[in-house]
Motif scaffolding. Structure first.
Motif, mmCIF file in Angstrom:
data_model
loop_
_atom_site.group_PDB
_atom_site.id
_atom_site.type_symbol
_atom_site.label_atom_id
_atom_site.label_comp_id
_atom_site.label_asym_id
_atom_site.label_seq_id
_atom_site.Cartn_x
_atom_site.Cartn_y
_atom_site.Cartn_z
ATOM 1 N N ALA A 115 1.456 10.019 -49.920
ATOM 2 C CA ALA A 115 1.591 9.318 -50.629
ATOM 3 C C ALA A 115 2.942 9.226 -51.237
ATOM 4 O O ALA A 115 3.995 8.255 -51.747
ATOM 5 N N SER A 116 3.426 10.839 -51.867
ATOM 6 C CA SER A 116 4.104 11.082 -52.448
ATOM 7 C C SER A 116 5.754 10.388 -51.525
ATOM 8 O O SER A 116 6.638 10.496 -51.783
ATOM 9 N N SER A 117 5.585 10.988 -50.677
ATOM 10 C CA SER A 117 6.577 11.250 -49.601
ATOM 11 C C SER A 117 6.903 9.354 -48.989
ATOM 12 O O SER A 117 7.690 9.425 -48.624
ATOM 13 N N PHE A 118 5.863 8.789 -48.674
ATOM 14 C CA PHE A 118 5.499 6.854 -48.128
ATOM 15 C C PHE A 118 6.395 6.715 -49.970
ATOM 16 O O PHE A 118 7.190 5.160 -49.015
ATOM 17 N N ALA A 119 5.745 6.864 -50.941
ATOM 18 C CA ALA A 119 6.142 6.408 -52.306
ATOM 19 C C ALA A 119 8.190 6.392 -52.287
ATOM 20 O O ALA A 119 8.943 5.599 -52.414
ATOM 21 N N VAL A 120 8.466 7.490 -51.509
ATOM 22 C CA VAL A 120 10.266 7.590 -51.641
ATOM 23 C C VAL A 120 10.894 6.604 -50.858
ATOM 24 O O VAL A 120 11.577 6.208 -51.197
ATOM 25 N N LEU A 121 10.474 6.707 -49.708
ATOM 26 C CA LEU A 121 10.713 5.134 -48.649
ATOM 27 C C LEU A 121 10.390 3.977 -49.340
ATOM 28 O O LEU A 121 11.437 3.643 -49.178
ATOM 29 N N ALA A 122 8.932 3.560 -49.795
ATOM 30 C CA ALA A 122 9.664 2.928 -50.827
ATOM 31 C C ALA A 122 10.009 2.482 -51.062
ATOM 32 O O ALA A 122 10.985 1.139 -51.603
ATOM 33 N N VAL A 123 10.638 3.533 -52.194
ATOM 34 C CA VAL A 123 11.933 3.014 -53.461
ATOM 35 C C VAL A 123 13.069 2.725 -52.870
ATOM 36 O O VAL A 123 13.271 1.826 -52.917
ATOM 37 N N VAL A 124 13.396 3.061 -51.515
ATOM 38 C CA VAL A 124 14.051 2.460 -50.629
ATOM 39 C C VAL A 124 14.261 1.578 -50.246
ATOM 40 O O VAL A 124 15.773 1.143 -50.291
ATOM 41 N N LEU A 163 5.136 -4.382 -48.486
ATOM 42 C CA LEU A 163 4.256 -3.302 -47.372
ATOM 43 C C LEU A 163 5.171 -2.416 -48.734
ATOM 44 O O LEU A 163 4.053 -1.215 -48.941
ATOM 45 N N ALA A 164 6.117 -2.002 -49.257
ATOM 46 C CA ALA A 164 6.477 -0.885 -50.012
ATOM 47 C C ALA A 164 5.941 -1.054 -51.105
ATOM 48 O O ALA A 164 5.591 0.105 -51.486
ATOM 49 N N ALA A 165 5.481 -2.459 -51.795
ATOM 50 C CA ALA A 165 4.234 -2.669 -52.851
ATOM 51 C C ALA A 165 3.326 -1.900 -52.627
ATOM 52 O O ALA A 165 3.001 -0.202 -53.361
ATOM 53 N N LEU A 166 3.133 -1.668 -51.582
ATOM 54 C CA LEU A 166 1.578 -1.150 -51.743
ATOM 55 C C LEU A 166 1.941 0.642 -51.693
ATOM 56 O O LEU A 166 0.853 1.224 -51.556
ATOM 57 N N ASP A 167 3.248 1.043 -51.079
ATOM 58 C CA ASP A 167 3.020 2.485 -50.683
ATOM 59 C C ASP A 167 3.034 2.661 -52.007
ATOM 60 O O ASP A 167 2.327 3.907 -52.470
ATOM 61 N N VAL A 168 3.752 2.454 -53.221
ATOM 62 C CA VAL A 168 3.771 2.579 -54.549
ATOM 63 C C VAL A 168 2.245 2.594 -55.338
ATOM 64 O O VAL A 168 2.070 3.523 -55.678
ATOM 65 N N ALA A 169 1.678 1.470 -54.971
ATOM 66 C CA ALA A 169 0.088 1.254 -55.487
ATOM 67 C C ALA A 169 -0.875 2.405 -54.784
ATOM 68 O O ALA A 169 -1.615 3.050 -55.404
ATOM 69 N N ALA A 170 -0.628 2.570 -53.532
ATOM 70 C CA ALA A 170 -1.231 3.565 -53.077
ATOM 71 C C ALA A 170 -1.461 5.170 -53.759
ATOM 72 O O ALA A 170 -2.206 6.353 -54.266
ATOM 73 N N LEU A 171 0.194 5.217 -53.594
ATOM 74 C CA LEU A 171 0.060 7.052 -54.592
ATOM 75 C C LEU A 171 -0.552 6.400 -56.219
ATOM 76 O O LEU A 171 -0.847 7.464 -57.048
ATOM 77 N N ALA A 172 -0.305 5.424 -56.898
ATOM 78 C CA ALA A 172 -0.960 4.985 -58.216
ATOM 79 C C ALA A 172 -2.231 5.330 -57.514
ATOM 80 O O ALA A 172 -2.565 5.903 -59.129
ATOM 81 N N ILE A 173 -2.781 4.981 -57.156
ATOM 82 C CA ILE A 173 -3.864 5.201 -56.771
ATOM 83 C C ILE A 173 -4.633 6.230 -56.702
ATOM 84 O O ILE A 173 -6.036 6.969 -57.956
ATOM 85 N N LEU A 174 -3.950 7.032 -56.285
ATOM 86 C CA LEU A 174 -4.384 8.050 -55.845
ATOM 87 C C LEU A 174 -4.060 9.335 -57.174
ATOM 88 O O LEU A 174 -4.828 10.062 -57.738
ATOM 89 N N ALA A 208 -6.588 5.083 -36.720
ATOM 90 C CA ALA A 208 -5.540 4.700 -35.953
ATOM 91 C C ALA A 208 -5.238 3.364 -36.441
ATOM 92 O O ALA A 208 -3.993 2.525 -36.388
ATOM 93 N N SER A 209 -6.533 2.471 -36.398
ATOM 94 C CA SER A 209 -6.523 1.127 -36.749
ATOM 95 C C SER A 209 -5.580 0.719 -37.638
ATOM 96 O O SER A 209 -4.701 -0.255 -37.553
ATOM 97 N N ALA A 210 -4.990 1.464 -39.160
ATOM 98 C CA ALA A 210 -4.707 1.001 -40.254
ATOM 99 C C ALA A 210 -3.141 1.431 -39.541
ATOM 100 O O ALA A 210 -2.679 0.407 -40.000
ATOM 101 N N LEU A 211 -2.916 3.016 -39.381
ATOM 102 C CA LEU A 211 -1.746 3.037 -38.387
ATOM 103 C C LEU A 211 -0.787 1.905 -37.479
ATOM 104 O O LEU A 211 0.037 1.303 -36.882
ATOM 105 N N ALA A 212 -1.844 1.277 -36.627
ATOM 106 C CA ALA A 212 -1.545 0.260 -35.890
ATOM 107 C C ALA A 212 -0.997 -0.626 -36.591
ATOM 108 O O ALA A 212 -0.363 -1.574 -36.004
ATOM 109 N N GLY A 213 -2.001 -1.283 -36.954
ATOM 110 C CA GLY A 213 -2.070 -3.147 -38.105
ATOM 111 C C GLY A 213 -0.284 -2.110 -38.581
ATOM 112 O O GLY A 213 0.258 -3.625 -38.995
ATOM 113 N N HIS A 214 -0.093 -1.532 -39.490
ATOM 114 C CA HIS A 214 1.062 -0.700 -40.423
ATOM 115 C C HIS A 214 2.249 -0.849 -39.255
ATOM 116 O O HIS A 214 3.559 -1.549 -39.530
#
Length: 123
Positions: free
Chosen positions: A47-56, A17-28, A97-103
């Motif tokens: 995406a940057s805020s998510f990437a920070v948590l992803a690195v943590v 999940l963390a790697a996907l957050d970093v990938a999302a930022l890279a795509i943007l 909402a479905s993506a948030l629920a799935g996550h």
């Protein structure tokens, strides 16, 4: 912290999940056209805020893999914070909402698996 199946799956899923957050930022960053629109300029910030948590999360996954109990708690906290942030960002950026629920469900699985590993390991 013993590396049993629950811990291995929980850490693996958290790392994915963390790697996907970093990938999302890279795509943007690679495709700025994706962030066009009324509030699209906020997408890289989100995406940057998510990437920070992803690195943590990724650092904590490595430390928990090596046996760190505090790191395992950090993984759980970072993933829960990620879901909460996504919900909060939803006030400014359109989210599915479905993506948030799935996550949220995947995050719950991570938390339950790691909590189970923590409860079964000697202190």
């Amino acid at each position: 912290l013993r590396r049993g199946p629950a811990l291995l799956v929980g850490l693996g899923l958290a790392g994915l999940l963390a790697a996907l957050d970093v990938a999302a930022l890279a795509i943007l960053i690679a495709r700025p056209a994706l962030s066009e629109g009324a509030r699209g300029g906020l997408l890289p910030v989100v995406a940057s805020s998510f990437a920070v948590l992803a690195v943590v999360t990724l650092v904590a996954v490595i430390l928990a893999w090596r046996g760190g109990r505090a790191a395992a708690w950090t993984v759980m906290g970072a993933r829960v914070a990620r879901v909460a942030m996504w919900g909060a960002w939803g006030a400014l950026v359109e989210i599915q909402a479905s993506a948030l629920a799935g996550h949220a469900v995947l995050t719950a699985v991570v938390v339950l698996l790691i909590a189970r590993a923590l409860s079964r390991s000697p202190v």
